[in-house]
Every structure is written in structure tokens, then in C-alpha cells.
Design a protein around this motif. Structure first.
Motif, PDB file in Angstrom:
ATOM      1  N   ASP A  46       0.828  -1.210   0.000  1.00 61.51           N
ATOM      2  CA  ASP A  46       0.000   0.000   0.000  1.00 61.51           C
ATOM      3  C   ASP A  46       0.863   1.260   0.000  1.00 61.51           C
ATOM      4  OD1 ASP A  46      -2.332  -1.471  -0.036  1.00 61.51           O
ATOM      5  OD2 ASP A  46      -2.532  -1.485   2.144  1.00 61.51           O
ATOM      6  N   ALA A  47       1.891   1.277   0.839  1.00 61.50           N
ATOM      7  CA  ALA A  47       2.779   2.443   0.906  1.00 61.50           C
ATOM      8  C   ALA A  47       3.514   2.638  -0.414  1.00 61.50           C
ATOM      9  CB  ALA A  47       3.770   2.291   2.054  1.00 61.50           C
ATOM     10  N   LEU A  48       3.985   1.538  -1.003  1.00 60.71           N
ATOM     11  CA  LEU A  48       4.701   1.646  -2.279  1.00 60.71           C
ATOM     12  C   LEU A  48       3.773   2.119  -3.394  1.00 60.71           C
ATOM     13  CD1 LEU A  48       6.850  -1.601  -2.058  1.00 60.71           C
ATOM     14  CD2 LEU A  48       7.681   0.756  -1.922  1.00 60.71           C
ATOM     15  N   GLY A  49       2.535   1.632  -3.384  1.00 62.88           N
ATOM     16  CA  GLY A  49       1.570   2.072  -4.392  1.00 62.88           C
ATOM     17  C   GLY A  49       1.275   3.553  -4.261  1.00 62.88           C
ATOM     18  N   GLY A  50       1.107   4.030  -3.025  1.00 59.62           N
ATOM     19  CA  GLY A  50       0.866   5.453  -2.795  1.00 59.62           C
ATOM     20  C   GLY A  50       2.040   6.301  -3.234  1.00 59.62           C
ATOM     21  N   LYS A  54       2.089   9.169  -6.190  1.00 61.05           N
ATOM     22  CA  LYS A  54       2.556  10.543  -5.948  1.00 61.05           C
ATOM     23  C   LYS A  54       3.632  10.943  -6.955  1.00 61.05           C
ATOM     24  CE  LYS A  54       4.455  13.746  -2.552  1.00 61.05           C
ATOM     25  NZ  LYS A  54       4.541  14.736  -3.567  1.00 61.05           N
ATOM     26  N   ILE A  55       4.560  10.047  -7.203  1.00 60.38           N
ATOM     27  CA  ILE A  55       5.635  10.339  -8.152  1.00 60.38           C
ATOM     28  C   ILE A  55       5.063  10.572  -9.545  1.00 60.38           C
ATOM     29  CG2 ILE A  55       7.636   9.343  -9.336  1.00 60.38           C
ATOM     30  CD1 ILE A  55       8.290   7.973  -6.606  1.00 60.38           C
ATOM     31  N   LEU A  56       4.126   9.734  -9.959  1.00 59.70           N
ATOM     32  CA  LEU A  56       3.524   9.902 -11.283  1.00 59.70           C
ATOM     33  C   LEU A  56       2.747  11.219 -11.373  1.00 59.70           C
ATOM     34  CD1 LEU A  56       2.316   6.248 -11.952  1.00 59.70           C
ATOM     35  CD2 LEU A  56       4.200   7.458 -13.088  1.00 59.70           C
ATOM     36  N   ALA A  57       2.037  11.573 -10.309  1.00 56.86           N
ATOM     37  CA  ALA A  57       1.300  12.839 -10.297  1.00 56.86           C
ATOM     38  C   ALA A  57       2.263  14.025 -10.334  1.00 56.86           C
ATOM     39  CB  ALA A  57       0.406  12.916  -9.058  1.00 56.86           C
ATOM     40  N   GLU A  63       6.817  18.527 -11.871  1.00 58.83           N
ATOM     41  CA  GLU A  63       7.538  18.782 -10.627  1.00 58.83           C
ATOM     42  C   GLU A  63       8.763  17.895 -10.446  1.00 58.83           C
ATOM     43  OE1 GLU A  63       4.763  18.681  -7.373  1.00 58.83           O
ATOM     44  OE2 GLU A  63       3.282  19.840  -8.506  1.00 58.83           O
ATOM     45  N   CYS A  64       9.073  17.086 -11.424  1.00 60.38           N
ATOM     46  CA  CYS A  64      10.241  16.202 -11.329  1.00 60.38           C
ATOM     47  C   CYS A  64      11.323  16.688 -12.284  1.00 60.38           C
ATOM     48  CB  CYS A  64       9.852  14.768 -11.693  1.00 60.38           C
ATOM     49  SG  CYS A  64       8.692  14.020 -10.548  1.00 60.38           S
ATOM     50  N   GLU A  65      12.561  16.547 -11.845  1.00 62.55           N
ATOM     51  CA  GLU A  65      13.694  16.913 -12.697  1.00 62.55           C
ATOM     52  C   GLU A  65      14.206  15.669 -13.418  1.00 62.55           C
ATOM     53  OE1 GLU A  65      16.814  19.014 -10.710  1.00 62.55           O
ATOM     54  OE2 GLU A  65      15.399  20.138  -9.466  1.00 62.55           O
ATOM     55  N   PRO A  66      14.646  15.830 -14.657  1.00 58.97           N
ATOM     56  CA  PRO A  66      15.234  14.690 -15.365  1.00 58.97           C
ATOM     57  C   PRO A  66      16.471  14.183 -14.620  1.00 58.97           C
ATOM     58  CG  PRO A  66      14.842  16.519 -16.865  1.00 58.97           C
ATOM     59  CD  PRO A  66      14.607  17.040 -15.480  1.00 58.97           C
ATOM     60  N   LEU A  67      16.675  12.898 -14.657  1.00 57.01           N
ATOM     61  CA  LEU A  67      17.835  12.297 -14.003  1.00 57.01           C
ATOM     62  C   LEU A  67      19.084  12.570 -14.843  1.00 57.01           C
ATOM     63  CD1 LEU A  67      19.022  10.441 -11.803  1.00 57.01           C
ATOM     64  CD2 LEU A  67      18.518   8.527 -13.301  1.00 57.01           C
TER      65      LEU A  67
END
Length: 72
Positions: A46-50, A54-57, A63-67
Motif C-alpha cells: 500500500d505504501a509503495l503504491g501510494g 505521488k511520483i507519477l502525479a 515537478e520532477c527533474e530529469p535524471l
């Protein structure tokens, strides 16, 4: 048993016994690690799914920087 596993075991029969033991120990440790990973993942699904949601949203909102592998 798969054909590939049968092939690997046949090749291992030709390897000197001390190396067979080292390879067997390595394989058993890998299998143990896989079992622990599977159990841990199942316990925290459940925690990993959440976290994944969040990361996908965050990524969808820019809001994410390219690696940058050079900065690793």
C-alpha cells in the motif's frame, strides 16, 4: 525445471567441486535475497503504491527533474 536450468546444471557438473560450492552458495544467497524482497514488498504494497502514484502525479505536473546520470 526449465531447459536453461538443466543446461546450467549440466555445465556445473564439469566445474571443480570447490567452485560448485561457491556457485551454489551464491545462488542460495540470491534466492534468499529475492524471498526477503518479495516479503518486504508484499508487506508494504500500500505504501509503495501510494508513493508511485505521488511520483507519477508530480511528474505529470512537471515537478520532477530529469535524471542526470553524470551527477550520480
Amino acid at each position: 525445471m526449465t531447459q536453461l536450468m538443466k543446461q546450467a546444471i549440466e555445465r556445473l557438473k564439469a566445474v571443480p567441486e570447490p567452485l560448485q560450492d561457491r556457485l551454489a552458495q551464491f545462488l542460495l544467497l540470491e534466492l534468499d535475497d529475492d524471498d526477503r524482497w518479495t516479503a518486504s514488498t508484499a508487506k508494504h504494497v500500500d505504501a509503495l503504491g501510494g508513493l508511485a502514484e505521488k511520483i507519477l502525479a508530480d511528474d505529470a505536473h512537471g515537478e520532477c527533474e530529469p535524471l542526470d546520470v553524470e551527477k550520480l
